[in-house]
Design a protein around this motif. Sequence first.
Motif, mmCIF file in Angstrom:
data_model
loop_
_atom_site.group_PDB
_atom_site.id
_atom_site.type_symbol
_atom_site.label_atom_id
_atom_site.label_comp_id
_atom_site.label_asym_id
_atom_site.label_seq_id
_atom_site.Cartn_x
_atom_site.Cartn_y
_atom_site.Cartn_z
ATOM 1 N N ASP A 93 0.800 -1.227 0.000
ATOM 2 C CA ASP A 93 0.000 0.000 0.000
ATOM 3 C C ASP A 93 0.835 1.279 0.000
ATOM 4 O O ASP A 93 0.343 2.347 0.335
ATOM 5 C CB ASP A 93 -0.948 0.008 1.201
ATOM 6 C CG ASP A 93 -0.210 -0.241 2.519
ATOM 7 O OD1 ASP A 93 1.014 0.000 2.569
ATOM 8 O OD2 ASP A 93 -0.851 -0.670 3.484
ATOM 9 N N GLY A 94 2.081 1.166 -0.399
ATOM 10 C CA GLY A 94 2.966 2.322 -0.348
ATOM 11 C C GLY A 94 3.924 2.253 0.822
ATOM 12 O O GLY A 94 4.876 3.026 0.888
ATOM 13 N N THR A 152 6.497 -2.452 -0.838
ATOM 14 C CA THR A 152 5.980 -2.000 -2.131
ATOM 15 C C THR A 152 6.957 -2.292 -3.262
ATOM 16 O O THR A 152 6.573 -2.757 -4.335
ATOM 17 C CB THR A 152 5.649 -0.496 -2.088
ATOM 18 O OG1 THR A 152 4.660 -0.261 -1.068
ATOM 19 C CG2 THR A 152 5.117 -0.008 -3.423
ATOM 20 N N GLU A 199 11.755 2.824 -2.661
ATOM 21 C CA GLU A 199 11.106 2.625 -1.365
ATOM 22 C C GLU A 199 11.913 3.408 -0.335
ATOM 23 O O GLU A 199 13.047 3.053 -0.026
ATOM 24 C CB GLU A 199 11.061 1.138 -1.024
ATOM 25 C CG GLU A 199 10.207 0.827 0.192
ATOM 26 C CD GLU A 199 9.944 -0.656 0.340
ATOM 27 O OE1 GLU A 199 10.450 -1.243 1.304
ATOM 28 O OE2 GLU A 199 9.229 -1.229 -0.523
ATOM 29 N N ALA A 231 7.581 5.076 -2.765
ATOM 30 C CA ALA A 231 6.767 4.502 -1.696
ATOM 31 C C ALA A 231 7.298 5.028 -0.372
ATOM 32 O O ALA A 231 8.495 4.918 -0.099
ATOM 33 C CB ALA A 231 6.845 2.977 -1.739
ATOM 34 N N ALA A 255 3.445 7.134 -3.451
ATOM 35 C CA ALA A 255 2.503 6.121 -2.987
ATOM 36 C C ALA A 255 2.395 6.201 -1.472
ATOM 37 O O ALA A 255 3.343 5.886 -0.752
ATOM 38 C CB ALA A 255 2.967 4.732 -3.418
ATOM 39 N N CYS A 256 1.232 6.634 -0.980
ATOM 40 C CA CYS A 256 1.029 6.890 0.449
ATOM 41 C C CYS A 256 0.107 5.836 1.064
ATOM 42 O O CYS A 256 -0.853 5.407 0.427
ATOM 43 C CB CYS A 256 0.403 8.268 0.661
ATOM 44 S SG CYS A 256 1.291 9.625 -0.129
ATOM 45 N N ASP A 257 0.392 5.453 2.308
ATOM 46 C CA ASP A 257 -0.481 4.518 3.002
ATOM 47 C C ASP A 257 -1.238 5.188 4.142
ATOM 48 O O ASP A 257 -1.908 4.521 4.931
ATOM 49 C CB ASP A 257 0.303 3.312 3.523
ATOM 50 C CG ASP A 257 1.394 3.681 4.514
ATOM 51 O OD1 ASP A 257 1.669 4.891 4.677
ATOM 52 O OD2 ASP A 257 1.984 2.768 5.123
ATOM 53 N N GLY A 298 -1.422 4.472 -2.063
ATOM 54 C CA GLY A 298 -0.502 3.454 -2.538
ATOM 55 C C GLY A 298 -1.193 2.197 -3.012
ATOM 56 O O GLY A 298 -0.790 1.588 -4.007
ATOM 57 N N VAL A 325 -0.603 0.476 -6.655
ATOM 58 C CA VAL A 325 -0.107 -0.896 -6.789
ATOM 59 C C VAL A 325 -1.120 -1.759 -7.522
ATOM 60 O O VAL A 325 -0.765 -2.552 -8.407
ATOM 61 C CB VAL A 325 0.229 -1.488 -5.404
ATOM 62 C CG1 VAL A 325 0.551 -2.981 -5.521
ATOM 63 C CG2 VAL A 325 1.409 -0.748 -4.779
#
Length: 331
Positions: free
Chosen positions: A41-42, A46, A81, A125, A156-158, A229, A233
């Motif tokens: 999810d980021g 990832t 990452e 990520a 990509a953010c969670d 994220g 993905v």
Amino acid sequence: MHVVAAPDKFRGTASAAEVADAVVRGARAAGGTGTALPMADGGEGTLAVLGGANRRSTVTGPLGEPVEAGWRLEGTTAVIEMAAASGLLLAGGAEENQPLDATTAGTGELVREAVEVGARRVIVAVGGSATTDGGLGALRAMGSSARYRSVELLVACDVRTRFTDAAEVFGPQKGASPAQVEMLRRRLVRLAQQYEEDFGVDVVDLPRAGAAGGLAGGLAALGAELVDGIDLVAEELGLDEVLEGADLMVTGEGQLDATSWEGKVVGGVSAYAAATGVPVLVVAGRIHADLAGRTDAVSLLERFGVERAMSDTAACVEAVVAEVVTEAAGR
């Protein structure tokens, strides 16, 4: 029965790929078929689900020491990452981290190198950070903003935390004392003002800008797009297409709680499955008491006990899936 395995990692016990493979084995043991599609999810993991590292670079670690960070370049797309360059584990965890000094410089160095060797699309990520520097270290390491005008930067953010809330929300997890949290918060407030003056971008109310201690906001000031994220993905891996014709999707993570539906893998892939009419089974190491009876989920700790669930997670997942598929086939 055809099963799609789309889990997150079970932190500390099994990677997303290991869990996905266990789901497929369980489906096959019950006479079904399966497709493994490990997800992220980021956050950490990832890079692995998007193909893994095929390059390594020595960059500035979170506390200033050199670290070797893996990243990926495929064609003109790079995957970075930030945990590999500026992560909390690299700083020795919350106990050894220096929250006021931790820097995202190494992440910025990776972005700059990726662009210098030809990347025109860069996915960053941002989970698992040691930092609350608002991305200032990264931006300084990246150099002139002109270099990135023709580059698509995707963050990509969670989480969806606001920029100036990052200190209070995540600072304690990174070892910050209450006094340090307040210092970091004030620093982020000043930095938001600086970004608006320098780049004309107001990051204060920008959703997700607080991810990775504000790194997401710093990159947004430079023109990056902040995205969930899990959606990024899912799109990269073609989750929609994989779900076509599936009879069941199995997802899961180490601990299932209310946040699992807030930009995380379980909630994200469940939404994709719902949109295509595919039933969902959630397998988790532990399920928070507040969720009891609210979702179709199996707790490995409750089913197998703590010792086996922690030491042989994949086998436990395989057993659960085999049981569920066998029951479904007998209906």
